[in-house]
Motif scaffolding. Structure first.
Motif, PDB file in Angstrom:
ATOM      1  N   GLN A  15       0.869  -1.044   0.137  1.00 52.42           N
ATOM      2  CA  GLN A  15       0.092  -0.136   0.039  1.00 52.42           C
ATOM      3  C   GLN A  15       0.779   1.228  -0.118  1.00 52.42           C
ATOM      4  O   GLN A  15       0.552   2.209  -0.784  1.00 52.42           O
ATOM      5  N   ASP A  73       2.447   1.793  -3.365  1.00 54.98           N
ATOM      6  CA  ASP A  73       1.542   2.056  -4.574  1.00 54.98           C
ATOM      7  C   ASP A  73       0.983   3.630  -4.131  1.00 54.98           C
ATOM      8  O   ASP A  73       0.906   4.444  -5.343  1.00 54.98           O
ATOM      9  N   VAL A  74       0.959   3.972  -2.971  1.00 48.59           N
ATOM     10  CA  VAL A  74       0.354   5.363  -2.880  1.00 48.59           C
ATOM     11  C   VAL A  74       1.569   6.357  -2.641  1.00 48.59           C
ATOM     12  O   VAL A  74       1.304   7.480  -3.378  1.00 48.59           O
ATOM     13  N   GLY A 106       1.242   7.286  -6.932  1.00 52.69           N
ATOM     14  CA  GLY A 106      -0.066   7.311  -6.448  1.00 52.69           C
ATOM     15  C   GLY A 106      -0.641   8.492  -6.113  1.00 52.69           C
ATOM     16  O   GLY A 106      -0.111   9.580  -6.253  1.00 52.69           O
ATOM     17  N   PRO A 107      -1.818   8.627  -5.321  1.00 53.39           N
ATOM     18  CA  PRO A 107      -2.471   9.727  -4.961  1.00 53.39           C
ATOM     19  C   PRO A 107      -1.850  10.396  -3.744  1.00 53.39           C
ATOM     20  O   PRO A 107      -2.393  11.630  -3.587  1.00 53.39           O
ATOM     21  N   HIS A 143      -2.264   9.566  -0.826  1.00 54.74           N
ATOM     22  CA  HIS A 143      -3.037   9.586   0.399  1.00 54.74           C
ATOM     23  C   HIS A 143      -3.897   8.159   0.335  1.00 54.74           C
ATOM     24  O   HIS A 143      -3.631   7.366  -0.930  1.00 54.74           O
ATOM     25  N   TYR A 144      -4.306   7.422   1.577  1.00 54.82           N
ATOM     26  CA  TYR A 144      -4.830   6.000   1.533  1.00 54.82           C
ATOM     27  C   TYR A 144      -6.371   6.374   1.402  1.00 54.82           C
ATOM     28  O   TYR A 144      -7.166   5.225   1.468  1.00 54.82           O
ATOM     29  N   GLY A 203     -10.072   6.227   0.313  1.00 54.55           N
ATOM     30  CA  GLY A 203     -10.826   5.566  -0.916  1.00 54.55           C
ATOM     31  C   GLY A 203      -9.930   4.443  -1.876  1.00 54.55           C
ATOM     32  O   GLY A 203     -10.346   4.012  -2.863  1.00 54.55           O
ATOM     33  N   THR A 204      -8.787   4.038  -1.274  1.00 53.33           N
ATOM     34  CA  THR A 204      -8.063   3.016  -1.823  1.00 53.33           C
ATOM     35  C   THR A 204      -8.730   1.510  -1.722  1.00 53.33           C
ATOM     36  O   THR A 204      -9.423   1.627  -0.709  1.00 53.33           O
ATOM     37  N   ASP A 205      -8.381   0.744  -2.796  1.00 53.76           N
ATOM     38  CA  ASP A 205      -9.196  -0.430  -2.497  1.00 53.76           C
ATOM     39  C   ASP A 205      -8.800  -1.194  -1.255  1.00 53.76           C
ATOM     40  O   ASP A 205      -9.728  -1.844  -0.563  1.00 53.76           O
ATOM     41  N   ALA A 206      -7.620  -1.015  -0.659  1.00 53.65           N
ATOM     42  CA  ALA A 206      -6.949  -1.614   0.543  1.00 53.65           C
ATOM     43  C   ALA A 206      -7.881  -1.041   1.621  1.00 53.65           C
ATOM     44  O   ALA A 206      -8.151  -1.580   2.583  1.00 53.65           O
ATOM     45  N   THR A 207      -7.839   0.321   1.598  1.00 52.87           N
ATOM     46  CA  THR A 207      -8.572   0.808   2.793  1.00 52.87           C
ATOM     47  C   THR A 207     -10.021   0.325   2.985  1.00 52.87           C
ATOM     48  O   THR A 207     -10.600   0.299   3.817  1.00 52.87           O
TER      49      THR A 207
END
Length: 512
Positions: A426, A429-430, A434-435, A437-438, A440-444
């Motif tokens: 995670q 990727d972030v 990535g964006p 921040h976490y 709305g990510t799929d993992a979150t």
């Protein structure tokens, strides 16, 4: 300018709706029977010293005032009756009975989904007590508790996910005949919840009638003995170091009738138990070890809960201090002693000295509930609803306590450390393209239900949002929820033919 606000509000509403939907057991972040045991205020050496001192107390001091039946039972097993009338317990006898004791107890509910597995450090929270008053949150006054109040408490507890069992929390003071009070208390609890229930008998003469009622509810004696969904809460001792004669006689009948027993020792540290935490635990341990001898001399392996319930005392005034840090330590230390013996155990936590469901009640209830849960206490009694140092019970506080216990259970669950939760992928990727921040990510999103406990009534809005929704009050929310629950028909109600038979046999005070 309003569009972003609308999108944010809509997303928030969707998330709230998702959180409000019932979760399957495999997804729920908390549940009955989570493993505690992380908190250990006593070292191994401390526990051994408490054990040895308790055995010294049983050998050298013993217990007085056993009924003649109990004297006969325990001396036949190897206890020694002294010229002073006290029963003393040789070490070898205690060790022998500990070997015979049931260490793998499951307390059934009327519905099997509520069965309580008490092995290991599995933690369960529930009600208990013998409050004589109800808290009226509207008038902030105390009034006598009634049978209807007891029935309503059972119905409310039945609907609360984090209240895992119901021990009778209050006395039906509107029934003046003790036999009818005992029998109606059983009826009121059993028609309110299908969770496991704890009840008491005020006189051994009433036990057989109580068993008859339970046999009828279960569908026969054999069915009852296979799944005894009610246990006997038995104050079999009067601290310090005396048997409660009539309670012991009632306990003997309950054991023979197939009813699990809670061996309850409730000394007051500084009054009926030593004022030190260690000393109070020693005495409670010694008294409950005597109970283990008693129970297993009657019926080896009978299900019994090691109920060390020492309470704190405010030595300035003589008032109980059930909401104190000392109380939390007492119960956590007792939980460790239960594990020392490998026995299913229970103690009190979650009660408050505050008279109302206020800030004092919150900190007192949370402190001891968290510590009891972390210590791996199998049965946490008085965990919600109890006020005024056990004199008052509050339905609204019971409802709010469900939220509070949810947070306590999340502490019990602890921190899982594995490849997924360490989250290196995670972070990669972030941070790398990535964006940043976490949110709305799929993992979150995939773990938001599994990892987090969302309060039902606790408020997490901003001050602005709080004002926009008319500054909701916790107690008012609980009142609304109480009304919703009590407006529904109890799921635990009896079939019409059974109810008719019970009312024909017993004088049932609750209206049909």
């Amino acid at each position: 300018m309003n569009a972003p606000v609308s999108r944010r509000s809509g997303g928030r509403s969707a998330r709230r709706a998702a959180r409000a939907a019932p979760l399957s057991q495999d997804v729920r972040p908390i549940r009955a029977g989570l493993e505690g045991g992380q908190y250990k205020p006593l070292t191994d050496r401390d526990m051994m010293r408490i054990h040895e001192t308790a055995l010294d107390a049983l050998e050298q001091i013993g217990l007085a005032d056993a009924p003649q039946s109990g004297i006969d039972i325990m001396t036949a097993a190897g206890a020694i009756l002294g010229d002073d009338g006290r029963l003393r317990f040789p070490r070898a006898l205690v060790e022998d009975m500990l070997a015979k004791a049931n260490k793998d107890v499951t307390l059934p509910g009327r519905d099997a989904k509520h069965d309580l597995n008490l092995s290991g450090n599995r933690v369960h929270f529930g009600t208990a007590g013998a409050a004589v008053h109800m808290v009226d949150v509207d008038t902030q006054e105390y009034r006598d508790s009634t049978l209807q109040d007891l029935h309503d408490a059972a119905r409310i507890a039945d609907q609360l996910d984090n209240i895992h069992f119901l021990q009778r929390p209050m006395v039906a003071r509107d029934i003046t005949d003790n036999r009818e009070m005992d029998l109606n208390s059983i009826y009121a609890c059993c028609t309110g919840t299908t969770k496991h229930i704890g009840i008491s008998f005020s006189d051994p003469a009433y036990v057989q009638d109580g068993l008859e009622m339970l046999y009828m509810i279960a569908g026969g004696e054999d069915a009852w003995r296979a799944r005894p969904f009610v246990s006997n809460t038995n104050c079999f001792v009067v601290p310090p170091m005396k048997f409660a004669t009539e309670s012991c006689e009632a306990m003997e009948q309950c054991i023979r009738g197939g009813m699990p027993v809670l061996l309850l020792s409730a000394g007051m540290a500084g009054a009926t138990a030593p004022s030190t935490i260690a000393g109070a635990i020693v005495q409670a341990t010694a008294e409950c070890l005597a109970g283990i001898v008693y129970v297993n001399a009657i019926a080896p392996g009978h299900p019994a809960i090691f109920g060390t319930w020492p309470f704190g005392l405010d030595l300035r005034t003589g008032a109980m201090s059930v909401g104190s840090g000392e109380q939390a330590l007492l119960s956590a230390g007792c939980a460790q002693m239960h594990k020392f013996y490998g026995l299913p155990g229970g103690a009190a936590a979650g009660a408050s000295d505050s008279k109302l469901p206020d800030m004092q009640a919150g900190w007192e209830q949370m402190c001891s509930n968290v510590m009891a849960g972390l210590s791996g206490l199998n049965m946490v009694y008085e965990a919600a609803g109890m006020h005024a140092s056990l004199l008052g019970f509050c339905h609204e506080s019971l409802i709010l306590g469900d939220d509070l216990i949810g947070q306590a259970l999340r502490c019990v669950r602890g921190i899982e450390v594995d490849d997924e939760t360490l989250a290196l992928d995670q972070i990669r990727d972030v941070c790398l393209g990535g964006p940043g921040h976490y949110l709305g990510t799929d993992a979150t999103l995939s773990r938001m239900q599994k990892d987090h406990v969302y309060p039902t009534f606790g408020d997490r809005t901003s001050p602005k949002e709080w004002a926009e929704i008319d500054k909701p009050d916790l107690v008012e929310k609980a009142k609304t929820r109480k009304a919703e629950i009590l407006s529904q028909t109890s799921a635990a109600r009896f079939a019409p033919d059974l109810d008719k038979a019970l009312r024909a046999r017993f004088n049932i005070h609750l209206p049909q």
